[in-house]
Design a protein around this motif. Structure first.
Motif, PDB file in Angstrom:
ATOM      1  N   GLY A 125     -71.084-115.188 170.960  1.00  9.49           N
ATOM      2  CA  GLY A 125     -70.439-114.166 170.144  1.00  9.49           C
ATOM      3  C   GLY A 125     -71.385-113.417 169.231  1.00  9.49           C
ATOM      4  N   LEU A 126     -72.627-113.229 169.653  1.00  9.53           N
ATOM      5  CA  LEU A 126     -73.638-112.589 168.803  1.00  9.53           C
ATOM      6  C   LEU A 126     -73.826-111.104 169.081  1.00  9.53           C
ATOM      7  N   GLU A 127     -73.190-110.585 170.120  1.00 12.25           N
ATOM      8  CA  GLU A 127     -73.449-109.193 170.515  1.00 12.25           C
ATOM      9  C   GLU A 127     -73.141-108.214 169.390  1.00 12.25           C
ATOM     10  N   GLY A 128     -71.988-108.331 168.765  1.00  7.56           N
ATOM     11  CA  GLY A 128     -71.637-107.409 167.691  1.00  7.56           C
ATOM     12  C   GLY A 128     -72.480-107.595 166.451  1.00  7.56           C
ATOM     13  N   LEU A 129     -72.972-108.797 166.267  1.00  8.05           N
ATOM     14  CA  LEU A 129     -73.746-109.129 165.073  1.00  8.05           C
ATOM     15  C   LEU A 129     -75.179-108.608 165.155  1.00  8.05           C
ATOM     16  N   VAL A 130     -75.865-108.908 166.261  1.00  5.92           N
ATOM     17  CA  VAL A 130     -77.290-108.552 166.376  1.00  5.92           C
ATOM     18  C   VAL A 130     -77.650-107.960 167.740  1.00  5.92           C
ATOM     19  N   GLY A 131     -76.644-107.684 168.588  1.00  2.00           N
ATOM     20  CA  GLY A 131     -76.940-107.181 169.930  1.00  2.00           C
ATOM     21  C   GLY A 131     -77.729-105.896 169.928  1.00  2.00           C
TER      22      GLY A 131
END
Length: 374
Positions: free
Chosen positions: A312-318
């Protein structure tokens, strides 16, 4: 004093916070839930660490066997994280979800649901198992039976005298199937696409993670063979019970797919006793039927999908170019991506010695790298 923001108040985040605090940083841990160790609090009854407490210890505060148990339970481990937070005086900002991290004039801007923060150092430690993943099987949305992801499972009591299908034979799936069978379910089947590598928490009186430290230094083919021979010694051949040898060895699986072996918590005994049955992989749903890869249709009363998680990191640091094709950070611990100095990740790597042990090392590496960076 330089500012550091930690995203996530689990073991990886708290250990990084403690080490950065020792290194002279002003540290705040930002956590979306209302307590530390939220992912552990939400897991099922009967869950235990697969690594011994002394090997899982975070830096600066030991998880002693007397206080937390040899293999700490879910509740014991939550208590350890609470004690760890108090011991190190870690400052928490609870009930605050981080939405996006972006570069801002030589530092980092952390956008949250309660405003923006800025820091010279940011550690992302929101968890390897962050977002439950439920495959989009054909007919899933119109299935009229009871289907949940394993993240929603809590206790076997609700499944007494029921016909239950568990999907996924790795640690979570095999443990849930075992607990439900022992609690008096009418029938328990475990759907398997790829046979897992199996191990036990202890072998010859030692935590299996101790020889794992040695195995990870061997060539993959050698470590795979040692792992297979160890499995055969522990459990014998399981072919006649519907569980043949995994097509990929334990070391290769961890290296390529970041997937640990399935830890036996009584599963093999239940399988051999016939209280858990192996069945083919699930291919879809139709009405009240669950469709299996061998053409069989079954109608369990409940289906529990132990089908894993996404980071679930795409929106955070993608947008920063620091993730690989699977959404996993390309750097961990003290390493930094060339395009993102001052941004660190902890808790996103695994090997045969245990993931919690690597979090401890990662926290120390991060503090050392951040201190050198100034």
């Amino acid at each position: 004093m330089a500012e550091a923001i930690i995203c996530g108040a689990g073991a990886a985040g708290l250990s990084a916070a403690a080490m950065l605090g020792r290194a002279g940083f002003s540290v705040t841990v930002v956590e979306r839930s209302d307590a530390v160790g939220a992912s552990w609090r939400g897991r099922y009854d009967g869950l235990r660490l697969n690594t011994a407490g002394w090997m899982s210890t975070m830096p600066g505060y030991r998880a002693t066997r007397r206080r937390y148990g040899e293999f700490p339970s879910r509740d014991d481990w939550v208590r350890y994280l609470e004690d760890y937070t108090e011991h190190h005086g870690i400052r928490l900002r609870l009930g605050t979800e981080v939405h996006r991290i972006s570069s801002a004039n030589g530092s980092w801007r952390i956008e949250t649901g309660r405003g923006s923060l800025e820091a010279q150092v940011v550690v992302v430690a929101t968890g390897y198992d962050h977002d439950p993943h439920l495959p989009d099987w054909p007919g899933r949305t119109s299935y009229i039976g009871d289907l949940i992801h394993a993240s929603a499972y809590r206790s076997p009591d609700a499944y007494r005298a029921q016909d239950v299908l568990v999907i996924g034979p790795n640690t979570t799936g095999s443990e849930i199937a075992t607990h439900i069978a022992r609690a008096g379910a009418q029938r328990v089947r475990l759907a398997c696409r790829t046979p897992p590598n199996l191990t036990a928490r202890k072998f010859l009186g030692l935590s299996v993670n101790m020889p794992g430290i040695v195995l990870k230094r061997l060539p993959l083919a050698v470590a795979d063979q040692v792992g297979w021979l160890t499995q055969r010694t522990m459990f014998g051949s399981l072919d006649r019970y519907g569980l043949p040898r995994s097509p990929e060895g334990v070391a290769t699986t961890i290296t390529r797919r970041k997937q640990a072996p399935a830890y036996d918590d009584g599963f093999v005994a239940e399988l051999k006793a016939g209280r858990v049955e192996m069945v083919a992989a699930v291919t879809g749903f139709e009405g009240a039927d669950v469709l299996l890869a061998d053409g069989t249709r079954i109608q369990p009363a409940a289906v529990i999908a132990a089908t894993g998680y996404r980071r679930g990191l795409e929106g955070l640091v993608g947008h920063l170019g620091v993730l690989d094709a699977d959404g996993i950070p390309t750097v961990n611990g003290g390493d930094q991506h060339p395009s993102a100095p001052g941004l660190f990740f902890n808790g996103y790597r695994a090997d045969l010695s245990g993931q919690l042990r690597l979090m401890r090392f990662g926290a120390r590496e991060i503090a050392s790298a951040a201190r050198r960076q100034g």
